[in-house]
Design a protein around this motif. Structure first.
Motif, PDB file in Angstrom:
ATOM      1  N   MET A 106      -6.432  -4.554  14.556  1.00 27.40           N
ATOM      2  CA  MET A 106      -5.097  -4.270  15.082  1.00 27.40           C
ATOM      3  C   MET A 106      -4.041  -4.282  13.988  1.00 27.40           C
ATOM      4  O   MET A 106      -3.057  -3.536  14.043  1.00 27.40           O
ATOM      5  CB  MET A 106      -4.727  -5.307  16.145  1.00 27.40           C
ATOM      6  CG  MET A 106      -5.531  -5.226  17.412  1.00 27.40           C
ATOM      7  SD  MET A 106      -5.165  -6.602  18.517  1.00 27.40           S
ATOM      8  CE  MET A 106      -3.468  -6.235  18.913  1.00 27.40           C
ATOM      9  N   SER A 107      -4.244  -5.122  12.987  1.00 33.06           N
ATOM     10  CA  SER A 107      -3.269  -5.251  11.915  1.00 33.06           C
ATOM     11  C   SER A 107      -3.482  -4.243  10.799  1.00 33.06           C
ATOM     12  O   SER A 107      -2.725  -4.202   9.827  1.00 33.06           O
ATOM     13  CB  SER A 107      -3.321  -6.672  11.339  1.00 33.06           C
ATOM     14  OG  SER A 107      -4.598  -6.958  10.795  1.00 33.06           O
TER      15      SER A 107
ATOM     16  N   VAL B 269       9.552 -14.097   6.806  1.00 33.72           N
ATOM     17  CA  VAL B 269      10.709 -14.036   5.914  1.00 33.72           C
ATOM     18  C   VAL B 269      11.244 -12.614   5.729  1.00 33.72           C
ATOM     19  O   VAL B 269      12.441 -12.419   5.515  1.00 33.72           O
ATOM     20  CB  VAL B 269      10.376 -14.689   4.548  1.00 33.72           C
ATOM     21  CG1 VAL B 269       9.405 -13.832   3.746  1.00 33.72           C
ATOM     22  CG2 VAL B 269      11.641 -14.961   3.749  1.00 33.72           C
ATOM     23  N   PHE B 270      10.372 -11.615   5.822  1.00 39.43           N
ATOM     24  CA  PHE B 270      10.857 -10.234   5.663  1.00 39.43           C
ATOM     25  C   PHE B 270      11.046  -9.548   7.022  1.00 39.43           C
ATOM     26  O   PHE B 270      11.163  -8.330   7.106  1.00 39.43           O
ATOM     27  CB  PHE B 270       9.937  -9.415   4.758  1.00 39.43           C
ATOM     28  CG  PHE B 270       8.497  -9.360   5.188  1.00 39.43           C
ATOM     29  CD1 PHE B 270       8.033  -8.336   5.995  1.00 39.43           C
ATOM     30  CD2 PHE B 270       7.600 -10.330   4.767  1.00 39.43           C
ATOM     31  CE1 PHE B 270       6.709  -8.275   6.389  1.00 39.43           C
ATOM     32  CE2 PHE B 270       6.265 -10.273   5.156  1.00 39.43           C
ATOM     33  CZ  PHE B 270       5.822  -9.244   5.970  1.00 39.43           C
ATOM     34  N   GLU B 271      11.088 -10.364   8.100  1.00 38.93           N
ATOM     35  CA  GLU B 271      11.391  -9.886   9.448  1.00 38.93           C
ATOM     36  C   GLU B 271      10.509  -8.708   9.863  1.00 38.93           C
ATOM     37  O   GLU B 271      10.990  -7.611  10.166  1.00 38.93           O
ATOM     38  CB  GLU B 271      12.875  -9.536   9.563  1.00 38.93           C
ATOM     39  CG  GLU B 271      13.772 -10.723   9.268  1.00 38.93           C
ATOM     40  CD  GLU B 271      15.256 -10.417   9.404  1.00 38.93           C
ATOM     41  OE1 GLU B 271      15.600  -9.247   9.666  1.00 38.93           O
ATOM     42  OE2 GLU B 271      16.063 -11.356   9.261  1.00 38.93           O
ATOM     43  N   PRO B 272       9.200  -8.926   9.911  1.00 37.82           N
ATOM     44  CA  PRO B 272       8.270  -7.856  10.285  1.00 37.82           C
ATOM     45  C   PRO B 272       8.353  -7.528  11.778  1.00 37.82           C
ATOM     46  O   PRO B 272       8.868  -8.320  12.575  1.00 37.82           O
ATOM     47  CB  PRO B 272       6.899  -8.451   9.931  1.00 37.82           C
ATOM     48  CG  PRO B 272       7.099  -9.921  10.099  1.00 37.82           C
ATOM     49  CD  PRO B 272       8.492 -10.190   9.633  1.00 37.82           C
ATOM     50  N   ASN B 273       7.819  -6.379  12.148  1.00 37.36           N
ATOM     51  CA  ASN B 273       7.812  -5.988  13.553  1.00 37.36           C
ATOM     52  C   ASN B 273       6.732  -6.716  14.346  1.00 37.36           C
ATOM     53  O   ASN B 273       6.868  -6.892  15.562  1.00 37.36           O
ATOM     54  CB  ASN B 273       7.597  -4.473  13.682  1.00 37.36           C
ATOM     55  CG  ASN B 273       8.787  -3.675  13.198  1.00 37.36           C
ATOM     56  OD1 ASN B 273       9.919  -4.146  13.262  1.00 37.36           O
ATOM     57  ND2 ASN B 273       8.540  -2.473  12.712  1.00 37.36           N
ATOM     58  N   PHE B 274       5.648  -7.115  13.656  1.00 40.06           N
ATOM     59  CA  PHE B 274       4.538  -7.787  14.329  1.00 40.06           C
ATOM     60  C   PHE B 274       4.049  -8.980  13.498  1.00 40.06           C
ATOM     61  O   PHE B 274       4.014  -8.915  12.275  1.00 40.06           O
ATOM     62  CB  PHE B 274       3.357  -6.827  14.545  1.00 40.06           C
ATOM     63  CG  PHE B 274       3.617  -5.772  15.576  1.00 40.06           C
ATOM     64  CD1 PHE B 274       3.355  -6.000  16.915  1.00 40.06           C
ATOM     65  CD2 PHE B 274       4.145  -4.541  15.200  1.00 40.06           C
ATOM     66  CE1 PHE B 274       3.611  -5.017  17.870  1.00 40.06           C
ATOM     67  CE2 PHE B 274       4.404  -3.560  16.140  1.00 40.06           C
ATOM     68  CZ  PHE B 274       4.141  -3.809  17.483  1.00 40.06           C
TER      69      PHE B 274
ATOM     70  N   THR C   3       3.594  -2.850   5.642  1.00 36.90           N
ATOM     71  CA  THR C   3       4.909  -3.391   5.300  1.00 36.90           C
ATOM     72  C   THR C   3       5.638  -3.953   6.511  1.00 36.90           C
ATOM     73  O   THR C   3       6.738  -4.478   6.381  1.00 36.90           O
ATOM     74  CB  THR C   3       5.788  -2.300   4.652  1.00 36.90           C
ATOM     75  OG1 THR C   3       5.905  -1.192   5.553  1.00 36.90           O
ATOM     76  CG2 THR C   3       5.166  -1.826   3.344  1.00 36.90           C
ATOM     77  N   ASP C   4       5.028  -3.839   7.693  1.00 37.68           N
ATOM     78  CA  ASP C   4       5.711  -4.246   8.921  1.00 37.68           C
ATOM     79  C   ASP C   4       5.035  -5.400   9.641  1.00 37.68           C
ATOM     80  O   ASP C   4       5.354  -5.675  10.802  1.00 37.68           O
ATOM     81  CB  ASP C   4       5.810  -3.048   9.879  1.00 37.68           C
ATOM     82  CG  ASP C   4       6.867  -2.039   9.449  1.00 37.68           C
ATOM     83  OD1 ASP C   4       7.664  -2.367   8.569  1.00 37.68           O
ATOM     84  OD2 ASP C   4       6.877  -0.923   9.997  1.00 37.68           O
TER      85      ASP C   4
ATOM     86  N   LEU D 297       7.591  -9.896  -4.421  1.00 38.57           N
ATOM     87  CA  LEU D 297       6.657  -8.805  -4.678  1.00 38.57           C
ATOM     88  C   LEU D 297       7.248  -7.458  -4.274  1.00 38.57           C
ATOM     89  O   LEU D 297       6.823  -6.412  -4.767  1.00 38.57           O
ATOM     90  CB  LEU D 297       5.341  -9.041  -3.923  1.00 38.57           C
ATOM     91  CG  LEU D 297       4.504 -10.237  -4.410  1.00 38.57           C
ATOM     92  CD1 LEU D 297       3.300 -10.452  -3.516  1.00 38.57           C
ATOM     93  CD2 LEU D 297       4.059 -10.032  -5.859  1.00 38.57           C
ATOM     94  N   ARG D 298       8.227  -7.489  -3.395  1.00 37.85           N
ATOM     95  CA  ARG D 298       8.921  -6.262  -2.979  1.00 37.85           C
ATOM     96  C   ARG D 298      10.184  -6.015  -3.797  1.00 37.85           C
ATOM     97  O   ARG D 298      10.909  -5.066  -3.534  1.00 37.85           O
ATOM     98  CB  ARG D 298       9.292  -6.354  -1.493  1.00 37.85           C
ATOM     99  CG  ARG D 298       8.088  -6.425  -0.571  1.00 37.85           C
ATOM    100  CD  ARG D 298       8.514  -6.635   0.866  1.00 37.85           C
ATOM    101  NE  ARG D 298       7.358  -6.753   1.726  1.00 37.85           N
ATOM    102  CZ  ARG D 298       7.270  -6.261   2.961  1.00 37.85           C
ATOM    103  NH1 ARG D 298       8.302  -5.620   3.481  1.00 37.85           N
ATOM    104  NH2 ARG D 298       6.186  -6.406   3.686  1.00 37.85           N
TER     105      ARG D 298
END
Length: 225
Positions: A54-55, A153-158, A81-82, A108-109
């Motif tokens: 799924m990921s 920390v990077f506010e992912p969607n999932f 990235t999400d 890293l980003r």
């Protein structure tokens, strides 16, 4: 517009010493941003493999996965990235402090505000006073809080969590569950948890049971061929 992940006719099998082992066949599943899901079932049923599929971190034997974002469909490779991933074993870098472990994905980003954002997230999980401690100086519950902060920390969607309370005592597990669900809710992140804990699973909006190659929940947005 909300994002979603959809698995279509997914099958997963692998070659054992003398035979082929099939975890599941023609499985269909959709999970949406902003909602919480739990996957339960016996050991060896394929729960962790399903989570990895799924990921987008593993490829299925057959079938396909789709990531819909802003009305456009992408392959699950686009998810990288999400998403944030939380493991039972924490997977913190032992040589880094709690603060630097949380800041690492942003560094890293190339995010110049990585350290400031990491401080904010350590405060959200109640560990601002432990930011300069290394993992070996933290309890299991504290290490898992750092891992949650790092994933969000990077506010992912999932957020995908594989047995996130499996190594913790009852009180620590309850505290981690509070933090995990609260943080995902505040950030409108979809949450998918693999767990053996009924207490943790029952906090999710939808609970699936994976056993004998089938995923069952008559009230869920899921089909099993």
């Amino acid at each position: 517009m909300s994002c979603y992940i959809e698995l279509q006719n997914i099958s997963q099998s692998f070659q054992a010493t003398q035979s082929k082992v099939t975890l599941f066949n023609n499985l269909n599943l959709r999970v949406e941003q902003g909602k919480s899901y739990a996957i339960t079932g016996p050991s060896g049923a394929g729960k962790s493999s399903l989570l990895m599929l799924m990921s987008g971190l593993e490829q299925p034997t057959s079938g396909q996965g789709i990531y819909s974002k802003n009305g456009q469909s992408h392959s699950l490779a686009y998810l990288k990235t999400d998403i944030g991933f939380i493991f039972q074993q924490f997977h913190l870098l032992p040589e880094l402090t709690a603060l630097n472990n949380v800041a690492l994905p942003l560094k890293l980003r190339g995010d110049k505000r990585a350290m400031n954002k990491a401080k904010i997230w350590l405060e959200k999980v109640g560990l601002q006073h432990r930011e300069n401690h290394k993992p070996s100086e933290l309890s299991g519950g504290e290490q898992q809080r750092v891992a949650i902060a790092r994933a969000l920390v990077f506010e992912p969607n999932f957020i995908f969590a594989d047995e996130p309370t499996g190594n913790l005592d009852k009180d620590s597990a309850a505290s981690i569950a509070d933090i995990l669900f609260d943080c995902c809710r505040e950030n409108n992140a979809g949450l998918v948890i693999v767990t053996h804990s009924d207490a943790l699973a029952n906090r999710a909006q939808q609970v699936f049971s994976l056993a004998d190659g089938q995923l069952n929940n008559p009230l869920a947005n899921v089909e099993v061929a």
